[in-house]
Design a protein around this motif. Structure first.
Motif: not given
Length: 131
Positions: A27-35, A41-46
């Motif tokens: 479980t990725y720690r920096q996921q954001v809940y969009r009410p 939501d989680c987007n990651i910079w590769l």
């Protein structure tokens, strides 16, 4: 090696996750809940690819698996927040639908189905016979 501005390897991604002992889900720690959309939501910079990807697509790419246009990635473990590449599958939308139907994931909760049916009957939207 984890960088401040992105993720380079699968171990970098794993280091930023909480790993459950049951099922080995990441479980990725920096996921954001969009009410507004009621979704996580989680987007990651590769860093190496110089682009942003969703959590599942990033895990898939970092595991060294190919992605083509139109490919959909879904989780097989049932955890909506998991990004463990071992728990991911890829294919077309038809493949995903067939897998969901075969796994029984499209049926919904029995309690919710009963409530929805009762509401439809109470509203008069469905005409049923006594049978």
């Amino acid at each position: 090696m984890s960088t401040r501005y992105g993720i380079r390897t699968l171990s970098d991604l794993r280091d930023r996750c909480v790993i459950t002992s049951r099922g080995d889900c990441w479980t990725y720690r920096q996921q954001v809940y969009r009410p507004r959309t009621q979704q996580w939501d989680c987007n990651i910079w590769l860093s190496d690819l110089q682009r942003t990807e969703t959590l599942q697509r990033a895990a898939w790419l970092l595991a060294g698996r190919p992605l083509t246009r139109g490919t959909v990635i879904w989780r097989t473990c049932g955890n909506d927040h998991c990004c463990n590449p071992a728990h991911l599958q890829a294919g077309t939308r038809a493949d995903m639908g067939a897998w969901l139907a075969a796994a029984g994931r499209l049926r919904g909760l029995p309690e919710r189905r009963a409530i929805n049916r009762r509401n439809r009957l109470a509203s008069g939207g469905v005409v049923l016979s006594d049978e």
